[in-house]
Design a protein around this motif. Sequence first.
Motif, PDB file in Angstrom:
ATOM      1  N   GLU A   1       0.642  -1.105   0.033  1.00 52.48           N
ATOM      2  CA  GLU A   1       0.010   0.106   0.125  1.00 52.48           C
ATOM      3  C   GLU A   1       0.743   1.025   0.696  1.00 52.48           C
ATOM      4  O   GLU A   1       0.448   1.900  -0.604  1.00 52.48           O
ATOM      5  CB  GLU A   1      -0.716   0.345   1.188  1.00 52.48           C
ATOM      6  CG  GLU A   1      -1.995   1.616   1.072  1.00 52.48           C
ATOM      7  CD  GLU A   1      -2.782   1.073   2.632  1.00 52.48           C
ATOM      8  OE1 GLU A   1      -3.583   0.444   2.220  1.00 52.48           O
ATOM      9  OE2 GLU A   1      -2.535   1.802   2.784  1.00 52.48           O
ATOM     10  N   LYS A   2       1.902   1.316   0.672  1.00 50.31           N
ATOM     11  CA  LYS A   2       2.775   1.996   0.728  1.00 50.31           C
ATOM     12  C   LYS A   2       3.365   2.654  -0.378  1.00 50.31           C
ATOM     13  O   LYS A   2       3.577   3.993  -0.878  1.00 50.31           O
ATOM     14  CB  LYS A   2       4.032   1.722   1.973  1.00 50.31           C
ATOM     15  CG  LYS A   2       5.041   3.398   2.251  1.00 50.31           C
ATOM     16  CD  LYS A   2       5.863   2.742   3.468  1.00 50.31           C
ATOM     17  CE  LYS A   2       7.299   3.211   3.027  1.00 50.31           C
ATOM     18  NZ  LYS A   2       8.418   3.221   4.334  1.00 50.31           N
ATOM     19  N   HIS A   3       4.136   1.292  -1.345  1.00 53.98           N
ATOM     20  CA  HIS A   3       5.054   2.245  -2.577  1.00 53.98           C
ATOM     21  C   HIS A   3       3.822   1.605  -3.667  1.00 53.98           C
ATOM     22  O   HIS A   3       4.606   2.092  -4.444  1.00 53.98           O
ATOM     23  CB  HIS A   3       5.961   1.112  -1.932  1.00 53.98           C
ATOM     24  CG  HIS A   3       6.361   0.984  -1.168  1.00 53.98           C
ATOM     25  ND1 HIS A   3       7.170   2.098  -1.135  1.00 53.98           N
ATOM     26  CD2 HIS A   3       7.381   0.907   0.380  1.00 53.98           C
ATOM     27  CE1 HIS A   3       8.308   2.045  -0.143  1.00 53.98           C
ATOM     28  NE2 HIS A   3       7.989   1.230   0.567  1.00 53.98           N
ATOM     29  N   GLY A   4       2.173   1.806  -3.427  1.00 53.53           N
ATOM     30  CA  GLY A   4       1.924   1.649  -4.829  1.00 53.53           C
ATOM     31  C   GLY A   4       1.909  -0.077  -5.632  1.00 53.53           C
ATOM     32  O   GLY A   4       1.399   0.299  -7.137  1.00 53.53           O
ATOM     33  N   LEU A   5       2.140  -1.134  -4.838  1.00 57.31           N
ATOM     34  CA  LEU A   5       1.754  -1.750  -5.507  1.00 57.31           C
ATOM     35  C   LEU A   5       0.614  -2.970  -5.095  1.00 57.31           C
ATOM     36  O   LEU A   5       0.132  -2.516  -4.521  1.00 57.31           O
ATOM     37  CB  LEU A   5       3.898  -2.499  -5.004  1.00 57.31           C
ATOM     38  CG  LEU A   5       4.590  -1.721  -4.959  1.00 57.31           C
ATOM     39  CD1 LEU A   5       6.085  -2.754  -4.501  1.00 57.31           C
ATOM     40  CD2 LEU A   5       5.749  -1.887  -7.030  1.00 57.31           C
ATOM     41  N   GLY A   6       0.807  -4.680  -6.172  1.00 57.95           N
ATOM     42  CA  GLY A   6      -0.330  -5.337  -5.642  1.00 57.95           C
ATOM     43  C   GLY A   6       0.021  -6.122  -5.095  1.00 57.95           C
ATOM     44  O   GLY A   6       1.652  -6.614  -5.185  1.00 57.95           O
ATOM     45  N   VAL A   7      -0.644  -7.193  -4.335  1.00 56.71           N
ATOM     46  CA  VAL A   7       0.281  -8.882  -3.495  1.00 56.71           C
ATOM     47  C   VAL A   7      -0.846  -9.831  -4.343  1.00 56.71           C
ATOM     48  O   VAL A   7      -1.869  -9.762  -3.898  1.00 56.71           O
ATOM     49  CB  VAL A   7       0.250  -7.918  -2.216  1.00 56.71           C
ATOM     50  CG1 VAL A   7       0.393 -10.328  -1.432  1.00 56.71           C
ATOM     51  CG2 VAL A   7       0.721  -7.194  -1.999  1.00 56.71           C
TER      52      VAL A   7
END
Length: 162
Positions: free
Chosen positions: A107-113
Motif C-alpha cells: 500500500e505504501k509503495h503502490g504495489l499489488g500483492v
Amino acid sequence: MGYNLMVFEPAAAPKEAAPFLAWYAQQTDWNDTDDYDDYDSTTPRLRAFFLDMVATHPPINGPLAADELDDSDIRLTDYSIGRDIIYLGGSWKNTDNALAIALQLAEKHGLGVFDTTSDVVWLPAKGKMAPAFETAPAQGERPPALLDRAFAAVARWFKRGS
C-alpha cells in the motif's frame, strides 16, 4: 517453507483472473541465467518495498543475508526478485504477519500483492489495499477459512493503527 506471496507492479499485471495466472506463471518460470537476488534489477517501487520488508523479514539469500542465520527465526524469508515482481516465501508460522506487513508496505509503495495461499490478488484502490479478484478455479469452491485468514490479517494491521 510455507507461505508464498508475490508483490508486483500493478501496471505490468493483467486485471482478470485467467490472464493474471498466465502472467504469474510466466513471471515465476525461473531460469538458471538470471540473478534473482539482485534488487537493483527491479523497479524503484519494488526495490523500496524490498528494502522496507527486509527490515522485519530478513533474507535467507542474496547480498543482504546475514553470514550466520538463526534457523529458528520464523521471520526468515526467501526472496526471488524479477523485473516487475518480488516473490516471497517463508514459514507457515509467520504467514499472517508476513501477509499483513507485505500488504502494508505494498500500500505504501503502490504495489499489488498475490497471496497464493488464498488465491486473492490485492491492488491499491484510492490509496488503500483492497481485494481485487480471486484466481481460484470457477469449478471449485475455496474453503472459507483461507479467505477469512487473509481478511483477518488485514484487519489486525488496521487495528494496530497503521
